[in-house]
Write an enzyme that holds these catalytic residues in place. Structure first.
Site, PDB file in Angstrom:
ATOM      1  N   SER A  11      56.952  20.098  30.043  1.00  0.00           N
ATOM      2  CA  SER A  11      57.540  21.253  30.102  1.00  0.00           C
ATOM      3  C   SER A  11      57.513  21.348  31.817  1.00  0.00           C
ATOM      4  O   SER A  11      58.484  20.454  32.255  1.00  0.00           O
ATOM      5  CB  SER A  11      56.004  22.540  30.109  1.00  0.00           C
ATOM      6  OG  SER A  11      56.446  23.860  30.417  1.00  0.00           O
ATOM      7  N   ASP A  63      65.552  25.302  23.198  1.00  0.00           N
ATOM      8  CA  ASP A  63      63.903  25.402  23.472  1.00  0.00           C
ATOM      9  C   ASP A  63      63.447  26.860  23.646  1.00  0.00           C
ATOM     10  O   ASP A  63      64.084  27.687  24.282  1.00  0.00           O
ATOM     11  CB  ASP A  63      63.917  25.054  25.282  1.00  0.00           C
ATOM     12  CG  ASP A  63      62.213  24.635  25.862  1.00  0.00           C
ATOM     13  OD1 ASP A  63      61.867  25.644  26.092  1.00  0.00           O
ATOM     14  OD2 ASP A  63      62.219  23.229  25.627  1.00  0.00           O
ATOM     15  N   HIS A 116      59.314  23.522  21.964  1.00  0.00           N
ATOM     16  CA  HIS A 116      58.743  23.312  23.433  1.00  0.00           C
ATOM     17  C   HIS A 116      57.830  22.338  23.790  1.00  0.00           C
ATOM     18  O   HIS A 116      56.483  22.248  22.784  1.00  0.00           O
ATOM     19  CB  HIS A 116      58.582  23.867  24.241  1.00  0.00           C
ATOM     20  CG  HIS A 116      58.051  24.297  25.720  1.00  0.00           C
ATOM     21  ND1 HIS A 116      59.406  24.144  26.712  1.00  0.00           N
ATOM     22  CD2 HIS A 116      57.261  24.648  26.115  1.00  0.00           C
ATOM     23  CE1 HIS A 116      58.511  24.107  27.517  1.00  0.00           C
ATOM     24  NE2 HIS A 116      57.972  24.511  27.829  1.00  0.00           N
TER      25      HIS A 116
END
Length: 394
Positions: free
Chosen positions: A196, A292, A358
């Site tokens: 991330s 995502d 994610h």
């Protein structure tokens, strides 16, 4: 400031693209090679590796501090056997703060203060010590660097009035200095990665990381779910660009973002990976989902762009109607187009999945070789390993 580093030895739907080369209860606690390692029994996962927090005591004197001025930290698991001189460094993710108020709120959490950080973290996926789950890297030295600056380890300023320290870049260098002194300077192989906002950090700090080692060390980087696209949301606005602009201006990133980018683009554009990956000299792997989940919920269809909540089911659980899927297909194609030049370099690699997810490398359910989905001709752990070790595809 950190140029001199001392060291010594211690006794989905379809697969879009795979390119290789182009407070808890614990059952047991060991002091393993200088690191406190906990083994937690889990009904689903069995024995889970849990590693204790180390604070970098010397960092405060260098001004390498979290948002609230506290010292930074990391979790270190010592490698062994054939992996004793190999290192994985994972930069923790956790979004960003894009205003003074937001950063002040953040400093009252574990993402802004080491005084509030969990004292242990689970190591799974790429950080697992199980050969079945993590065949190529299970016995490497593994480090999870805690994220407490709010700007992807990139700031180097302060706001005295608000009592905020924006020292992410110093934190990265101070932690690396501490690890070099604990044996990382002897690394034969090293991999910097993150998930991330930590995946964005891995891109931004990749060449800095590589510069720590001699040319004889194999050094590569991987960004997991860090390819944040400069996308238009469903209302026609640029929600993520607006947020990134806030991060840049709040933390004064104009002078710390890559000059190869800021020399011809505005600083906010230079926080987007699509504008910086082609200038990264170190071999880089992009691991991302074309759908995502974070980007769909926060960049494509954030609440500000969806006042009627017509996208709620799609953004929160990937239950999308035909027109919504058509919009997301456009997002997917924009991502692939943004990666086109990057993919042409033989030193780079990428694995773009169709999973609604994610952060893929941190999780056993997505990283483990046995958990590939139908249509994926190889799991992502194998794909990353093939790229890192330059194994020819059969």
């Amino acid at each position: 400031m950190y140029a001199l580093l001392w060291c010594w030895s211690f006794t989905g739907l379809f697969l879009l693209s795979i390119l290789a080369n182009g407070v808890m209860g614990y059952d047991e606690m060991d002091l393993f090679n200088g690191t406190y390692v906990f083994h937690k029994q889990d009904d689903d996962d069995g024995d889970v590796l849990v590693v204790g927090l180390t604070l970098v005591q010397a960092a405060t004197a260098e001004g390498a501090v979290c948002l609230d001025g506290s010292m930074p930290g990391y979790h270190l698991y010592r490698g062994y056997g054939s992996g004793a001189n190999n290192w994985i460094i994972q930069l923790q993710g956790g979004a960003w703060c894009d205003s003074i108020e937001d950063c002040q709120n953040r400093k009252r959490s574990s993402y802004g203060s080491s005084t509030l950080m969990e004292k242990q973290l689970n190591f799974t996926g790429l950080l697992s010590n199980k050969a079945a789950e993590n065949p190529d890297f299970y016995n490497w030295n593994k480090v999870k660097v805690r994220y407490c600056d709010g700007a992807s380890f990139s700031g180097d300023s302060e706001n005295k009035t608000a009592q905020l320290q924006f020292r992410g870049k110093r934190i990265f260098l101070a932690v690396m200095e501490d690890l070099m002194a604990k044996g990382m300077c002897h690394a034969k192989q090293a991999l910097l990665n993150g998930c991330s906002s930590g995946g964005l950090s891995a891109i931004l700090r990749c060449d800095d990381f590589s510069s720590l080692f001699p040319s004889t060390t194999k050094v590569k980087c991987m960004s997991d779910a860090g390819f944040f696209l400069d996308a238009v949301d469903i209302s026609g606005a640029h929600s993520i660009r607006r947020m990134y602009s806030g991060v840049v201006n709040t933390q004064g990133l104009q002078n710390t973002l890559p000059r190869t980018c800021t020399s011809h683009l505005d600083p906010t554009s230079c926080l987007f990976p699509q504008n910086i990956i082609n200038q990264v000299k170190t071999p880089l792997f992009i691991l991302n989902s074309a759908f995502d989940s974070w980007q769909i919920e926060n960049s494509i269809a954030p609440p500000s762009a969806d006042p009627s909540s017509s996208w709620h089911n799609c953004s929160s659980s990937f239950k999308c109607n035909a027109s919504q899927m058509q919009f997301l297909e456009g997002f997917k194609m924009s991502m692939l187009d943004a990666l086109k030049t990057f993919s042409m370099s033989s030193k780079n690699g990428m694995y773009i999945s169709s999973r609604w997810a994610h952060c893929l490398a941190e999780r056993k359910d997505t990283w483990s070789p046995g958990n590939s989905q139908p249509g994926e001709d190889t799991g992502m752990a194998v794909a990353v390993g093939d790229w890192y070790f330059e194994r020819a595809k059969k």
